[in-house]
Scaffold this motif. Structure first.
Motif, PDB file in Angstrom:
ATOM      1  N   GLY A 114      21.531  68.130  42.702  1.00 44.28           N
ATOM      2  CA  GLY A 114      20.208  68.070  43.512  1.00 44.28           C
ATOM      3  C   GLY A 114      20.265  67.798  44.921  1.00 44.28           C
ATOM      4  O   GLY A 114      19.312  68.402  45.810  1.00 44.28           O
ATOM      5  N   LYS A 115      21.038  67.002  45.243  1.00 46.99           N
ATOM      6  CA  LYS A 115      21.171  66.543  46.685  1.00 46.99           C
ATOM      7  C   LYS A 115      21.694  67.699  47.522  1.00 46.99           C
ATOM      8  O   LYS A 115      21.136  67.867  48.812  1.00 46.99           O
ATOM      9  CB  LYS A 115      22.047  65.532  46.845  1.00 46.99           C
ATOM     10  CG  LYS A 115      21.627  64.116  45.910  1.00 46.99           C
ATOM     11  CD  LYS A 115      22.895  62.992  45.769  1.00 46.99           C
ATOM     12  CE  LYS A 115      22.715  61.927  44.732  1.00 46.99           C
ATOM     13  NZ  LYS A 115      23.619  61.187  44.747  1.00 46.99           N
ATOM     14  N   LEU A 116      22.654  68.345  47.071  1.00 47.72           N
ATOM     15  CA  LEU A 116      23.044  69.548  47.829  1.00 47.72           C
ATOM     16  C   LEU A 116      21.917  70.568  47.881  1.00 47.72           C
ATOM     17  O   LEU A 116      21.819  71.110  49.331  1.00 47.72           O
ATOM     18  CB  LEU A 116      24.409  70.141  47.233  1.00 47.72           C
ATOM     19  CG  LEU A 116      24.851  71.408  47.707  1.00 47.72           C
ATOM     20  CD1 LEU A 116      25.675  70.991  49.203  1.00 47.72           C
ATOM     21  CD2 LEU A 116      26.156  71.838  46.917  1.00 47.72           C
ATOM     22  N   ALA A 117      21.326  70.773  46.846  1.00 48.64           N
ATOM     23  CA  ALA A 117      20.211  71.750  47.123  1.00 48.64           C
ATOM     24  C   ALA A 117      19.288  71.410  48.042  1.00 48.64           C
ATOM     25  O   ALA A 117      18.664  72.076  48.998  1.00 48.64           O
ATOM     26  CB  ALA A 117      19.463  71.867  45.829  1.00 48.64           C
ATOM     27  N   THR A 316      17.894  52.736  43.329  1.00 55.34           N
ATOM     28  CA  THR A 316      18.026  53.711  44.731  1.00 55.34           C
ATOM     29  C   THR A 316      17.444  55.029  44.615  1.00 55.34           C
ATOM     30  O   THR A 316      17.170  55.431  45.561  1.00 55.34           O
ATOM     31  CB  THR A 316      19.329  53.139  45.207  1.00 55.34           C
ATOM     32  OG1 THR A 316      20.301  53.572  44.016  1.00 55.34           O
ATOM     33  CG2 THR A 316      19.721  51.782  45.540  1.00 55.34           C
ATOM     34  N   GLY A 317      17.817  55.726  43.502  1.00 51.94           N
ATOM     35  CA  GLY A 317      17.417  57.265  43.698  1.00 51.94           C
ATOM     36  C   GLY A 317      17.065  57.631  42.162  1.00 51.94           C
ATOM     37  O   GLY A 317      17.157  57.093  41.218  1.00 51.94           O
ATOM     38  N   HIS A 318      16.539  58.991  42.307  1.00 53.89           N
ATOM     39  CA  HIS A 318      16.033  59.391  41.286  1.00 53.89           C
ATOM     40  C   HIS A 318      17.005  60.044  40.210  1.00 53.89           C
ATOM     41  O   HIS A 318      17.954  60.815  40.733  1.00 53.89           O
ATOM     42  CB  HIS A 318      15.074  60.678  41.466  1.00 53.89           C
ATOM     43  CG  HIS A 318      13.825  60.830  40.503  1.00 53.89           C
ATOM     44  ND1 HIS A 318      14.129  61.540  39.528  1.00 53.89           N
ATOM     45  CD2 HIS A 318      12.688  60.554  40.339  1.00 53.89           C
ATOM     46  CE1 HIS A 318      13.238  61.721  38.372  1.00 53.89           C
ATOM     47  NE2 HIS A 318      12.380  60.945  39.343  1.00 53.89           N
ATOM     48  N   GLY A 319      16.687  60.096  38.861  1.00 54.34           N
ATOM     49  CA  GLY A 319      17.671  60.721  38.012  1.00 54.34           C
ATOM     50  C   GLY A 319      17.838  62.075  38.131  1.00 54.34           C
ATOM     51  O   GLY A 319      18.877  62.652  37.649  1.00 54.34           O
ATOM     52  N   LEU A 320      16.719  62.800  38.497  1.00 60.27           N
ATOM     53  CA  LEU A 320      16.711  64.403  38.656  1.00 60.27           C
ATOM     54  C   LEU A 320      17.615  64.813  39.736  1.00 60.27           C
ATOM     55  O   LEU A 320      18.096  65.977  39.639  1.00 60.27           O
ATOM     56  CB  LEU A 320      15.583  64.742  38.894  1.00 60.27           C
ATOM     57  CG  LEU A 320      14.470  64.816  37.894  1.00 60.27           C
ATOM     58  CD1 LEU A 320      12.975  65.076  38.233  1.00 60.27           C
ATOM     59  CD2 LEU A 320      15.088  65.666  36.835  1.00 60.27           C
ATOM     60  N   LYS A 321      18.253  63.953  40.455  1.00 58.60           N
ATOM     61  CA  LYS A 321      19.201  64.284  41.467  1.00 58.60           C
ATOM     62  C   LYS A 321      20.486  64.939  40.932  1.00 58.60           C
ATOM     63  O   LYS A 321      21.096  65.714  41.575  1.00 58.60           O
ATOM     64  CB  LYS A 321      19.761  62.815  42.518  1.00 58.60           C
ATOM     65  CG  LYS A 321      18.513  62.487  43.160  1.00 58.60           C
ATOM     66  CD  LYS A 321      18.658  62.914  44.563  1.00 58.60           C
ATOM     67  CE  LYS A 321      17.643  62.302  45.439  1.00 58.60           C
ATOM     68  NZ  LYS A 321      17.615  63.041  46.994  1.00 58.60           N
ATOM     69  N   ASP A 322      20.777  64.137  39.957  1.00 55.36           N
ATOM     70  CA  ASP A 322      22.124  64.436  39.175  1.00 55.36           C
ATOM     71  C   ASP A 322      22.013  64.988  37.675  1.00 55.36           C
ATOM     72  O   ASP A 322      22.417  64.376  37.033  1.00 55.36           O
ATOM     73  CB  ASP A 322      23.086  63.405  39.510  1.00 55.36           C
ATOM     74  CG  ASP A 322      24.478  63.547  39.147  1.00 55.36           C
ATOM     75  OD1 ASP A 322      24.941  64.606  38.625  1.00 55.36           O
ATOM     76  OD2 ASP A 322      25.288  62.489  39.495  1.00 55.36           O
TER      77      ASP A 322
END
Ligand SMILES: *Cc1c(COP(=O)(O)O)cnc(C)c1O
Length: 349
Positions: A114-117, A316-322
């Protein structure tokens, strides 16, 4: 009135002039969610500061709005960062917002999908290197020292300034600072920022106390806990896979001044906490779950016995990231024939 973003809302605490061109995506104002399950276990009121609901899905937006604003104010046209993922997602979005160029250096094969996208879709120039985050940051420091490119990693002091607003929001929601604050530690910018924010709020009389700071690193990426640089850090929680934290000394100061601790949690404990949160309806990425894993571990060791009050835990960050981590650890959906009989059988009727 609608929420204007952290710079406008907390202007008096930030290095902003009337003519500063504010670059914002209305970040901040994230929910502080009461956790029934964690409160029941710890015997204290536990609240989750759900930073996954920032515009790019992590707390990095709080620091990035200010870092990009100040780069714009200084007349810069290009920004650059090293990243385990979320910094690049945020930098790319805020740079796009104001028409700046963004270059990111990432460790090959270690960035959550997700982060790369996000970095790609916002038009950043993404460069993968065969090296880890610490190597990437070293290269970015070298380049930004020589060329007209603004560095937007958390060694940029404006990042810390912006991120401290999360502590302000916690105090504004609770009417005071909590007794304890739990947080994952990677490069250690965020624990530094919260501690700065809590101290400033107390100093200006907006809160009556500061919390005990509880930081958590992944067991095989725990340089502060071990007291030495880790050359080849390893953890499934890629956002805290860091062997030589930029804000090492300041994190130690936050720990010591607050009477707190920085401890390690294993990947197994992180995954257990990740599922535990999801079972209460909250999806946070693995690095975020390190703070919950840490709370559960401290509870097991009797740390909270005889303690009273409130605990805030930063997710710190959303689960959908990964999404890959979720699917790998839960398994696949049941596949059955498109007929009533098969479905009812699968349900158990
Ligand atoms: C950046 C990040 C961290 C680590 O924060 P530091 O300021 O580097 O200590 C933890 N979790 C997530 C999701 C992050 O993006």
């Amino acid at each position: 009135m609608s929420w204007p973003g952290i710079i406008s809302h907390y202007r008096e605490f930030l290095p902003i002039a009337d003519q500063t061109p504010v670059v914002t995506l209305n970040e901040g104002n994230t929910p502080l969610i009461f956790s029934c399950r964690l409160s029941g276990i710890l015997g204290l009121d536990v609240y989750l500061k759900y930073e996954g609901l920032n515009p790019t899905g992590s707390f990095k937006d709080r620091g990035m709005t200010l870092a990009i604003t100040k780069a714009k104010e200084a007349g810069m046209q290009t920004v650059m960062c090293a990243s385990t993922g979320n910094t690049s997602a945020s930098a790319a979005a805020y740079a796009a917002r104001c028409g700046m160029e963004c270059i990111v250096i990432i460790p090959e094969g270690n960035i959550a999908l997700g982060k790369l996208a996000q970095a790609m879709i916002h038009g950043a120039k993404v460069i993968e290197i065969k090296g880890n985050f610490d190597v990437a940051l070293g290269l970015v420091k070298e380049i930004t020292a020589k060329y007209p490119v603004a560095l937007v990693n958390s060694i940029n002091p404006f990042r810390i300034e912006g991120q401290k607003t999360a502590a302000f929001e916690v105090c504004d929601s609770l009417g005071n600072a909590p007794e304890f604050h739990a947080i994952p530690v990677g490069n250690a910018g965020n624990i530094t920022a919260y501690w700065k924010g809590y101290k400033e709020y107390k100093k200006t009389g907006r809160s009556k106390q500061t919390p005990v700071m509880l930081g958590f690193q992944a067991a095989k990426a725990a340089p502060i806990v071990k007291g030495k640089i880790i050359k080849d850090p390893q953890t499934i929680a890629t956002a805290i896979k860091i062997g030589n934290p930029a804000s090492w000394k300041m994190a130690q100061a936050a720990r010591d001044e607050s009477g707190g601790l920085i401890e390690a949690v294993t990947d197994q404990e992180i995954l257990a906490a990740y599922k535990f949160l999801a079972a209460e309806g909250i999806f946070a990425e693995p690095a975020s779950a390190a703070s919950v894993a840490g709370l559960l571990k401290l509870h097991k060791n009797g740390y909270f016995k005889q303690q009273k009050g409130r605990v805030v835990c930063t997710l710190t960050g959303h689960g959908l990231k990964d999404p890959n981590i979720a699917i790998q650890n839960i398994g696949k959906p049941a596949t059955v024939k498109a007929e009533l009989k098969s479905i009812l059988k699968t349900i158990g009727y």
